[in-house]
Design an enzyme around this catalytic site. Structure first.
Site, PDB file in Angstrom:
ATOM      1  N   HIS A   1      74.771 -54.451  -4.167  1.00 20.72           N
ATOM      2  CA  HIS A   1      74.080 -53.599  -3.200  1.00 20.72           C
ATOM      3  C   HIS A   1      73.511 -54.395  -2.030  1.00 20.72           C
ATOM      4  CE1 HIS A   1      74.572 -50.288  -5.921  1.00 20.72           C
ATOM      5  NE2 HIS A   1      73.986 -50.963  -6.890  1.00 20.72           N
TER       6      HIS A   1
ATOM      7  N   ARG B   1      44.703 -27.233  15.029  1.00 23.67           N
ATOM      8  CA  ARG B   1      45.771 -27.377  14.036  1.00 23.67           C
ATOM      9  C   ARG B   1      45.328 -26.838  12.683  1.00 23.67           C
ATOM     10  NH1 ARG B   1      49.878 -31.048  15.335  1.00 23.67           N
ATOM     11  NH2 ARG B   1      50.778 -30.213  13.430  1.00 23.67           N
TER      12      ARG B   1
ATOM     13  N   ARG C   1      70.401 -47.702  -2.509  1.00 23.95           N
ATOM     14  CA  ARG C   1      70.663 -46.278  -2.268  1.00 23.95           C
ATOM     15  C   ARG C   1      71.318 -46.035  -0.913  1.00 23.95           C
ATOM     16  NH1 ARG C   1      65.401 -43.486  -4.881  1.00 23.95           N
ATOM     17  NH2 ARG C   1      66.433 -41.604  -4.156  1.00 23.95           N
TER      18      ARG C   1
ATOM     19  N   PRO D   1      59.180 -48.311  -0.084  1.00 24.33           N
ATOM     20  CA  PRO D   1      58.339 -49.182   0.755  1.00 24.33           C
ATOM     21  C   PRO D   1      57.539 -48.355   1.755  1.00 24.33           C
ATOM     22  CG  PRO D   1      60.677 -49.450   1.297  1.00 24.33           C
ATOM     23  CD  PRO D   1      60.602 -48.541   0.121  1.00 24.33           C
ATOM     24  N   GLU D   2      56.257 -48.562   1.753  1.00 28.94           N
ATOM     25  CA  GLU D   2      55.376 -47.897   2.704  1.00 28.94           C
ATOM     26  C   GLU D   2      54.975 -48.907   3.776  1.00 28.94           C
ATOM     27  OE1 GLU D   2      54.582 -44.767   2.704  1.00 28.94           O
ATOM     28  OE2 GLU D   2      55.202 -44.096   0.715  1.00 28.94           O
TER      29      GLU D   2
END
Ligand SMILES: [Zn+2]
Length: 268
Positions: free
Chosen positions: A91, A152, A110, A2-3
């Site tokens: 789960h 940077r 997980r 999931p983003e």
């Protein structure tokens, strides 16, 4: 994984079922996530009312008045609204049972998600305190990107994905935004001028907003679904298209590794 768009869509999908509800109880089937679920969380939550559901980066923050429940979906987790009596599967470590008779159930195959509690302002929590700016707020724009990138040498792709600078721009969206902006992912962040920073910041917002809009049609999947996460597949401009012709110029899309992540770009 999931983003940010999936987490924001999850937030939108859950919000109407949670806000204003009293918490009847919490069910904790196992505590062993990456960050263990607090032992006394059930007692802490019981009887509290939910005031709002907010998002910070990929964390969901449930305002319970006396404190905040901090949730993270980990690598493959999902949150759904179900009748509280629905039998859990293997789960499903955590349910938040509501007075409506529904529950919000976390599935985390997980076991790398998070269900945590803080009585202090959540922005001060150790997991959140160092998070960078939110890409969908006014604070993130070309001026900001220009300012923080001066000096940077980090490639811009990795710079965009640095959560201490900007939160929630995952690998897919960093690739897509750079392609749309016509910027080589290997360019040192500090070498981008004001104009390119402005273009890139705007495209990061556009691409995240498009992903959220595309996922809006999956909102129903957060309620009473068969348990599959409501992640969605999108059409990508460059991500995952190695060896295929660029959609813009026809050159062959190439792939390289940057910071152990795949970068896709058009050499043209
Ligand atoms: Zn091209």
């Amino acid at each position: 994984m999931p983003e940010l768009p999936e987490v924001e869509i999850t937030r939108c999908g859950l919000e109407p079922h949670l806000v204003g509800q009293r918490i009847r109880t919490a069910v904790i089937r196992h505590h062993g996530l990456r960050h263990p679920i607090p032992q006394d969380l059930k007692n802490t939550l019981t009887g509290l009312s939910i005031r709002s559901l907010q998002r910070r980066g990929k964390y969901l923050l449930l305002d319970c008045g006396e404190g905040w429940l901090i949730l993270h979906l980990g690598m493959s987790g999902s949150l759904r609204i179900l009748p509280a009596a629905t039998p859990p599967e293997k789960h499903d470590p955590f349910d938040l049972v509501l007075e409506s008779g529904q529950c919000m159930r976390l599935r985390d195959p997980r076991r790398v998600g998070a269900v945590l509690w803080t009585a202090a302002p959540p922005e001060n929590h150790p997991l959140l305190v160092k998070l960078g700016v939110e890409p969908l707020t006014a604070e993130f724009d070309g001026d900001f990107l220009y300012l923080v990138s001066r000096g940077r040498r980090t490639p811009i792709k990795q710079f965009l994905m640095d959560g201490h600078v900007i939160v929630g721009v995952g690998n897919i969206y960093a690739n897509e935004a750079l392609f749309a902006a016509g910027i080589n992912p290997k360019t040192a962040a500090g070498r981008l001028g004001k104009e390119r920073c402005t273009r890139l910041a705007a495209l990061v917002k556009d691409i995240l907003n498009l992903a959220i809009a595309a996922g809006g049609s999956t909102l129903r999947d957060f309620v009473n679904s068969d348990g599959n996460p409501g992640y969605f597949q999108q059409q990508y401009g460059v991500y995952g298209r190695t060896g295929q012709p660029c959609l813009r110029c026809g050159a062959t899309v190439r792939q390289l590794r940057q910071g152990q992540r795949s970068t896709f770009y058009c050499p043209g």
